[in-house]
Design a protein around this motif. Structure first.
Motif, PDB file in Angstrom:
ATOM      1  N   VAL A 333       0.938  -1.275  -0.059  1.00 19.12           N
ATOM      2  CA  VAL A 333       0.085  -0.014   0.077  1.00 19.12           C
ATOM      3  C   VAL A 333       0.897   1.259  -0.013  1.00 19.12           C
ATOM      4  N   LEU A 334       0.583   2.024  -1.118  1.00 18.58           N
ATOM      5  CA  LEU A 334       1.266   3.424  -0.817  1.00 18.58           C
ATOM      6  C   LEU A 334       0.276   4.394  -0.828  1.00 18.58           C
ATOM      7  N   LEU A 335       0.568   5.406   0.055  1.00 16.81           N
ATOM      8  CA  LEU A 335      -0.333   6.374   0.542  1.00 16.81           C
ATOM      9  C   LEU A 335       0.373   7.727  -0.162  1.00 16.81           C
ATOM     10  N   LEU A 336      -0.415   8.496  -0.994  1.00 17.66           N
ATOM     11  CA  LEU A 336      -0.046   9.655  -1.391  1.00 17.66           C
ATOM     12  C   LEU A 336      -0.675  10.705  -0.744  1.00 17.66           C
ATOM     13  N   ASN A 337      -0.137  11.396   0.072  1.00 15.70           N
ATOM     14  CA  ASN A 337      -1.001  12.516   0.898  1.00 15.70           C
ATOM     15  C   ASN A 337      -0.212  13.844   1.007  1.00 15.70           C
TER      16      ASN A 337
END
Length: 388
Positions: A333-337
């Motif tokens: 899982v890659l979170l872009l925030n």
């Protein structure tokens, strides 16, 4: 009254917090103290798990429920809202499903407290466990559900209404909320990933849809306006990625305008699925994909439980360490925030925002590059196709 570390949204009005704390003090003064009764596992056989909120909250519970069913002989009853019944009723590791629509969680005005109380009053169980720790849940379960033992958390108030108050792990991922229950039941230590299989997520096949061997799924919807990414950003991203790999776009008609839908539908190498399929059929599309792009929504959690590589455009409305999708392997899982002043570090708690800069600051360019990097890692495109 014992010292309580509450879990309140940063956006919750101060008057509301004071009111909850006042009610809590009154409850601890007036409600007879629980007898600390602890039934032997030989004396009960039915456990009711409560999750009355939205789909993402329920999805995040599923691996722990699978473990509970796998290592015990209990009858597992799942208490959910009607919007989550479609998935809940298809879970093979759940013995029964009961519907209760709490008006305070509803995103429409079609539910009433009288109907809610009537639904709860039909429940009979040995142990009932609520994962949320909410004064409202604790109140209605206490007085309207027939049960032998009420177990839960006091972090949102109402601890005096519980028979057993479990220790709450603040800042811990929500998938760990069942650990105190497992400890209370004296169950052996476990790892959720040892029991969960992607086939545990229910789906419905689409016989007339022929999938390519590899494709990207883009889910453009989410339940809260504050967590949305501009549709025009999605369009730019879809157009760029469709030159590299087939793109299936899923969601509901309310996620975009007719004009935006027509733009996406006219793109070559793009399969628009918006509004065409049921939720279980949409899960089937995710099951077949190679890579998933979505927002902070139930479908991102579903894609992660299907053990797909997932890229999530995550808002600043909630604590990412608590609410991110469950991971089964490193870098799944890659979170872009974006860190913005109004997220308070643990989220602003807003469902609606006049200018959700935490999402608008995520640019199509960086999303496109991250998707291409992921496709390269999956050996689906060459590493020459993205720009640092």
């Amino acid at each position: 009254m014992k010292e309580i570390k509450y879990r309140f949204s940063p956006n919750m009005p101060g008057k509301t917090i004071k009111r909850i704390k006042l009610i809590d003090r009154l409850l601890y003064t007036t409600v007879p103290k629980a007898s600390n009764k602890k039934l032997s596992t030989q004396n009960f056989s039915k456990i009711t798990i409560v999750q009355l909120a939205h789909i993402g909250d329920m999805i995040l519970m599923l691996p722990a429920i699978k473990v509970l069913k796998s290592i015990t002989g209990y009858h597992i009853n799942l208490l959910v809202s009607s919007q989550n019944f479609t998935i809940a009723s298809r879970l093979k590791y759940v013995d029964s499903v009961t519907i209760a629509d709490a008006p305070y969680f509803a995103r429409n005005n079609k539910t009433s407290y009288l109907s809610y109380i009537n639904q709860l009053s039909k429940i009979t169980t040995d142990l009932i466990y609520d994962v949320r720790g909410d004064l409202r849940n604790n109140f209605f379960i206490k007085f309207f559900v027939r049960k032998k033992l009420f177990v839960g958390y006091d972090v949102g108030g109402g601890g005096a209404l519980l028979d057993v108050v479990l220790p709450f792990q603040h800042e811990g991922h929500v998938s760990g909320l069942f650990n105190p229950l497992f400890n209370y039941l004296k169950l052996p230590p476990n790892h959720l990933s040892d029991y969960w299989n992607e086939e545990d997520m229910p789906y419905e096949e689409i016989p007339d849809l022929n999938f390519p061997s590899q494709f990207l799924v883009v889910h453009i919807g989410t339940g809260a306006q504050a967590r949305k990414w501009p549709v025009e950003f999605f369009i730019e991203t879809i157009e760029a990625l469709s030159k590299e790999i087939p793109v299936y776009v899923v969601g509901i008609n309310q996620d975009l305008s007719v004009e935006q839908h027509n733009i996406i539908s006219a793109m070559p190498n793009v399969v628009p699925c918006i509004g065409k399929y049921s939720i279980l059929q949409s899960v089937y599309i995710l099951k077949k994909c190679s890579l998933f792009l979505g927002l902070d929504s139930g479908f991102s959690h579903i894609a992660a439980l299907l053990k797909k590589k997932v890229i999530v455009l995550f808002s600043g409305t909630v604590n990412k360490n608590v609410w991110k999708p469950f991971s089964f392997f490193e870098d799944q899982v890659l979170l872009l925030n974006k860190s913005v002043p109004c997220d308070h570090g643990t989220g602003c708690g807003k469902l609606s925002c006049e200018d959700n800069i935490c999402m608008k600051f995520i640019t199509p360019r960086e999303v496109i590059n991250q998707l291409k990097i992921a496709l390269n890692e999956l050996k689906l495109i060459s590493d020459e196709n993205y720009v640092e």
